[in-house]
Design a protein around this motif. Structure first.
Motif, PDB file in Angstrom:
ATOM      1  N   PHE A 174       0.844  -1.192   0.000  1.00  0.00           N
ATOM      2  CA  PHE A 174       0.000   0.000   0.000  1.00  0.00           C
ATOM      3  C   PHE A 174       0.881   1.243   0.000  1.00  0.00           C
ATOM      4  N   PRO A 175       1.600   1.475  -1.081  1.00  0.00           N
ATOM      5  CA  PRO A 175       2.593   2.562  -1.109  1.00  0.00           C
ATOM      6  C   PRO A 175       2.002   3.954  -0.963  1.00  0.00           C
ATOM      7  N   SER A 176       0.780   4.174  -1.450  1.00  0.00           N
ATOM      8  CA  SER A 176       0.182   5.506  -1.309  1.00  0.00           C
ATOM      9  C   SER A 176      -0.085   5.835   0.146  1.00  0.00           C
ATOM     10  N   VAL A 177      -0.578   4.850   0.882  1.00  0.00           N
ATOM     11  CA  VAL A 177      -0.821   5.044   2.312  1.00  0.00           C
ATOM     12  C   VAL A 177       0.497   5.257   3.042  1.00  0.00           C
ATOM     13  N   ALA A 178       1.488   4.452   2.699  1.00  0.00           N
ATOM     14  CA  ALA A 178       2.791   4.575   3.353  1.00  0.00           C
ATOM     15  C   ALA A 178       3.414   5.939   3.092  1.00  0.00           C
ATOM     16  N   GLU A 179       3.263   6.445   1.869  1.00  0.00           N
ATOM     17  CA  GLU A 179       3.817   7.759   1.528  1.00  0.00           C
ATOM     18  C   GLU A 179       3.131   8.865   2.311  1.00  0.00           C
ATOM     19  N   ALA A 180       1.793   8.797   2.407  1.00  0.00           N
ATOM     20  CA  ALA A 180       1.065   9.814   3.171  1.00  0.00           C
ATOM     21  C   ALA A 180       1.473   9.777   4.639  1.00  0.00           C
ATOM     22  N   CYS A 181       1.610   8.579   5.195  1.00  0.00           N
ATOM     23  CA  CYS A 181       2.028   8.461   6.589  1.00  0.00           C
ATOM     24  C   CYS A 181       3.416   9.071   6.796  1.00  0.00           C
ATOM     25  N   ALA A 182       4.304   8.827   5.842  1.00  0.00           N
ATOM     26  CA  ALA A 182       5.663   9.360   5.965  1.00  0.00           C
ATOM     27  C   ALA A 182       5.649  10.883   6.005  1.00  0.00           C
ATOM     28  N   ARG A 183       4.770  11.503   5.197  1.00  0.00           N
ATOM     29  CA  ARG A 183       4.675  12.974   5.197  1.00  0.00           C
ATOM     30  C   ARG A 183       4.249  13.495   6.554  1.00  0.00           C
ATOM     31  N   ALA A 184       3.466  12.706   7.274  1.00  0.00           N
ATOM     32  CA  ALA A 184       2.963  13.129   8.582  1.00  0.00           C
ATOM     33  C   ALA A 184       3.849  12.647   9.728  1.00  0.00           C
ATOM     34  N   GLY A 185       4.957  11.991   9.408  1.00  0.00           N
ATOM     35  CA  GLY A 185       5.838  11.489  10.456  1.00  0.00           C
ATOM     36  C   GLY A 185       5.300  10.273  11.164  1.00  0.00           C
ATOM     37  N   ILE A 186       4.440   9.501  10.477  1.00  0.00           N
ATOM     38  CA  ILE A 186       3.842   8.294  11.056  1.00  0.00           C
ATOM     39  C   ILE A 186       4.522   7.069  10.444  1.00  0.00           C
ATOM     40  N   ASP A 187       4.913   6.131  11.268  1.00  0.00           N
ATOM     41  CA  ASP A 187       5.450   4.857  10.806  1.00  0.00           C
ATOM     42  C   ASP A 187       4.365   3.803  10.991  1.00  0.00           C
ATOM     43  N   PRO A 188       3.623   3.437   9.912  1.00  0.00           N
ATOM     44  CA  PRO A 188       2.485   2.525  10.092  1.00  0.00           C
ATOM     45  C   PRO A 188       2.891   1.111  10.510  1.00  0.00           C
ATOM     46  N   VAL A 189       4.182   0.799  10.410  1.00  0.00           N
ATOM     47  CA  VAL A 189       4.651  -0.503  10.894  1.00  0.00           C
ATOM     48  C   VAL A 189       4.644  -0.532  12.420  1.00  0.00           C
ATOM     49  N   GLN A 190       4.933   0.637  13.021  1.00  0.00           N
ATOM     50  CA  GLN A 190       5.014   0.731  14.474  1.00  0.00           C
ATOM     51  C   GLN A 190       3.860   1.519  15.095  1.00  0.00           C
ATOM     52  N   ASP A 191       3.270   2.420  14.313  1.00  0.00           N
ATOM     53  CA  ASP A 191       2.271   3.348  14.843  1.00  0.00           C
ATOM     54  C   ASP A 191       0.890   3.079  14.252  1.00  0.00           C
ATOM     55  N   THR A 192      -0.135   3.512  14.976  1.00  0.00           N
ATOM     56  CA  THR A 192      -1.487   3.522  14.419  1.00  0.00           C
ATOM     57  C   THR A 192      -1.663   4.787  13.575  1.00  0.00           C
ATOM     58  N   ILE A 193      -2.669   4.768  12.709  1.00  0.00           N
ATOM     59  CA  ILE A 193      -2.893   5.858  11.763  1.00  0.00           C
ATOM     60  C   ILE A 193      -4.162   6.614  12.161  1.00  0.00           C
ATOM     61  N   PRO A 194      -4.072   7.888  12.532  1.00  0.00           N
ATOM     62  CA  PRO A 194      -5.285   8.642  12.888  1.00  0.00           C
ATOM     63  C   PRO A 194      -6.177   8.820  11.672  1.00  0.00           C
ATOM     64  N   VAL A 195      -7.483   8.638  11.864  1.00  0.00           N
ATOM     65  CA  VAL A 195      -8.426   8.711  10.740  1.00  0.00           C
ATOM     66  C   VAL A 195      -9.634   9.565  11.103  1.00  0.00           C
ATOM     67  N   ALA A 196     -10.308  10.037  10.049  1.00  0.00           N
ATOM     68  CA  ALA A 196     -11.532  10.830  10.202  1.00  0.00           C
ATOM     69  C   ALA A 196     -12.447  10.539   9.023  1.00  0.00           C
ATOM     70  N   ALA A 197     -13.744  10.730   9.228  1.00  0.00           N
ATOM     71  CA  ALA A 197     -14.704  10.582   8.134  1.00  0.00           C
ATOM     72  C   ALA A 197     -14.619  11.817   7.237  1.00  0.00           C
ATOM     73  N   ALA A 198     -14.565  11.586   5.905  1.00  0.00           N
ATOM     74  CA  ALA A 198     -14.399  12.694   4.960  1.00  0.00           C
ATOM     75  C   ALA A 198     -15.294  12.488   3.750  1.00  0.00           C
ATOM     76  N   ALA A 199     -15.833  13.584   3.217  1.00  0.00           N
ATOM     77  CA  ALA A 199     -16.661  13.507   2.015  1.00  0.00           C
ATOM     78  C   ALA A 199     -15.852  12.860   0.905  1.00  0.00           C
TER      79      ALA A 199
END
Length: 531
Positions: free
Chosen positions: A322-347
């Motif tokens: 899932f490279p797109s998700v991984a890239e977005a997480c990297a921009r936010a300083g999130i490591d999805p291998v070690q960290d959870t990903i904050p989410v919100a409902a969006a249109a």
């Protein structure tokens, strides 16, 4: 019927079919029409700014046993909460496999297994794994890339980049042309009337009308509003799908954490670590999107910041799969291998749009519509995951074939060369942001009558301040139609949740149909009534 507020009288006549939009539906229709000449109206460079390119999940299609088109139809009907047109669902699901094979022939590099079979993923509310993917989460981008390459090599297709449609020209009840202008907000030109052999609207949905959205910045309901202002009937406008798992990292638009992650076993938790979906629905994280979106929204409203936990299900595989998700997480300083990903409902997706029949024809003569700007009846009150790209393909081809049957044999293939003059009007950015905030605050994941009336009043005020700008009038028209249809539907069904009418009016629902005149009349009554 509308005419541009700042028209100059300049007209270009061409034998080319005019296609408004440059996403998947537009590209596919243009290729289907070849060698009949086409001119595509693209506000951005081809491939940029289209929602199709941002689609992560893939294309839903029953590709083999034990799955079937009939099972796909049943899932579509179930997810749509009683308002899906069964004939449309059967038609679309029956044709799905053929479109996957066509895209493959056109160069789309779908994920394949060692035996050459298509890798299939299961997403929410699907009975089987039937979502065909590309590089995990890059289906939209890769399909678009493949089609754009073919379009660029097709002599019959002309693309006008940096140009947008602002109005339809209607004469004696028939669409006879499209008013076009430059799309640069800093260099907006006066509109020119482009009259072609036929008009196809394939210009996207309305997610960008909301402050929190996964849609590209320019996708703000303009095409739907343009058709409504010209007199076309709009169907199911109240049904806006909110994706449960936009990545909550402060970007506008918000990056998407594809539903396929949950299909692979990722779970939703709140900031205390509690997994909350099993208490909400028997299918937990794979419940229909409206159910998951409301659960996410409720956690957010309660201050329990929700997160997507991919660690146990995917671990380091998320980086490759899932490279797109991984890239977005990297921009936010999130490591999805070690960290959870904050989410919100969006249109995310507008089930409603310009009402069409089984052949993709709008209620205005001479007008065809496909893609997210249309409302075919496939999605009902809640779109089944990954049916959006499928609908764009099926109706892109249907519309193209219908248009081809109306064309004259002898066609002038000369390219369109508009000569724009300065003096156009661009929307005020502050007014656009105020409109988006209004929609999020009052016409969002959950609604009530008081808030919807407040929204209609605020939209009317903003519109009055921008009444010389066609682009803003198209946005505000769609916003008005969504809020008006939501106010008129006094029940909760699918993606439409009314706190003051929490129950559905029976298992079977009715689709809504509304004209711009009807919506304006309702809005005027509310504006004049302070209660």
């Amino acid at each position: 019927m509308t005419e541009p507020l700042n028209q100059t009288g300049t007209t270009i006549r061409t034998d080319r079919v005019v296609i408004v939009g440059a996403g998947l539906a537009a590209l596919y229709a243009a290729l289907t029409l070849a060698p009949d000449p086409v001119v595509m109206i693209s506000p951005d460079v081809l491939g940029e700014g289209a929602s199709s390119a941002w689609a992560q999940g893939g294309v839903a299609a029953a590709m083999g046993d034990p799955d079937s088109p009939e099972s796909h139809t049943d899932d579509t009907l179930s997810a749509g909460a009683g308002t899906v047109d069964a004939a449309v669902a059967a038609q679309v699901t029956r044709e799905a496999r053929d479109h996957i094979l066509t895209l493959t022939r056109l160069g789309t590099p779908f994920d394949r297994d060692d035996q050459g079979g298509y890798v299939l993923s299961r997403e929410a509310a699907h009975s089987y794994a039937r979502v065909v993917r590309v590089k995990g989460d890059q289906a939209g981008a890769e399909i678009m890339k493949a089609l754009i390459a073919v379009v660029r090599e097709t002599p019959s297709i002309q693309v006008l980049e940096g140009v947008m449609a602002s109005d339809l020209h209607v004469k004696e009840g028939k669409v006879t042309g499209v008013w076009i202008e430059t799309s640069d907000p800093l260099d907006r030109a006066r509109p020119i009337l482009l009259q072609g052999a036929a008009t196809l609207l394939a210009g996207g949905g309305s997610g960008g009308l909301y402050k929190i959205t996964t849609n590209p910045p320019r996708i703000r309901g303009q095409v739907i509003g343009m058709a409504a202002r010209a007199g076309a009937v709009i169907a199911d406008a109240e049904f806006v799908q909110f994706h449960p798992t936009a990545i909550d990292m402060g970007e506008d638009p918000a990056p998407l954490a594809t539903e396929a992650l949950r299909g692979e076993g990722a779970v939703l938790r709140n900031n205390t670590g509690q997994r909350f979906m099993p208490e909400v629905h028997p299918d937990a994280e794979l419940a229909p999107r409206d159910v998951v979106a409301r659960a996410i929204y409720a956690q957010t409203q309660a201050g329990n910041r929700p997160v997507l936990d991919t660690r146990d299900a995917l671990g380091a595989e998320i980086l490759n799969h899932f490279p797109s998700v991984a890239e977005a997480c990297a921009r936010a300083g999130i490591d999805p291998v070690q960290d959870t990903i904050p989410v919100a409902a969006a249109a995310h997706y507008h089930m409603g749009g310009i009402s069409t029949d089984l052949k993709g024809r709008a209620t205005l003569a001479g007008l065809w519509v496909c893609g997210e700007a249309s409302s075919t009846g496939l999605h009902g009150a809640n779109r089944l995951a990954s049916n959006g790209l499928l609908e764009a393909l099926v109706y892109g081809r249907i519309c193209a074939k219908g248009i081809a049957a109306t064309l004259e044999e002898a066609q002038d293939t000369a390219e369109v060369t508009p000569h724009f003059q300065p003096g156009g009007v661009a929307p005020d950015p502050e007014a656009v942001e105020a409109l988006r905030q209004t929609m999020t605050d009052h016409v969002g994941v959950v609604r009530d009558g008081k808030g919807l009336k407040t929204a209609l009043r605020k939209i009317a005020q903003l519109e009055a301040q921008q009444d010389t700008c066609p682009a803003f009038l198209n946005m505000s028209a769609t916003a008005t139609l969504i809020a008006a249809a939501a106010l008129l539907r006094e029940e909760s069904r699918g993606a439409h949740c009314r706190l003051d009418f929490p129950a559905a009016n029976g298992d079977r629902g009715k689709r809504s149909f509304l004209t711009w005149a009807d919506a304006l009349d309702l809005r005027a009554r509310i504006v004049s009534d302070p209660s």
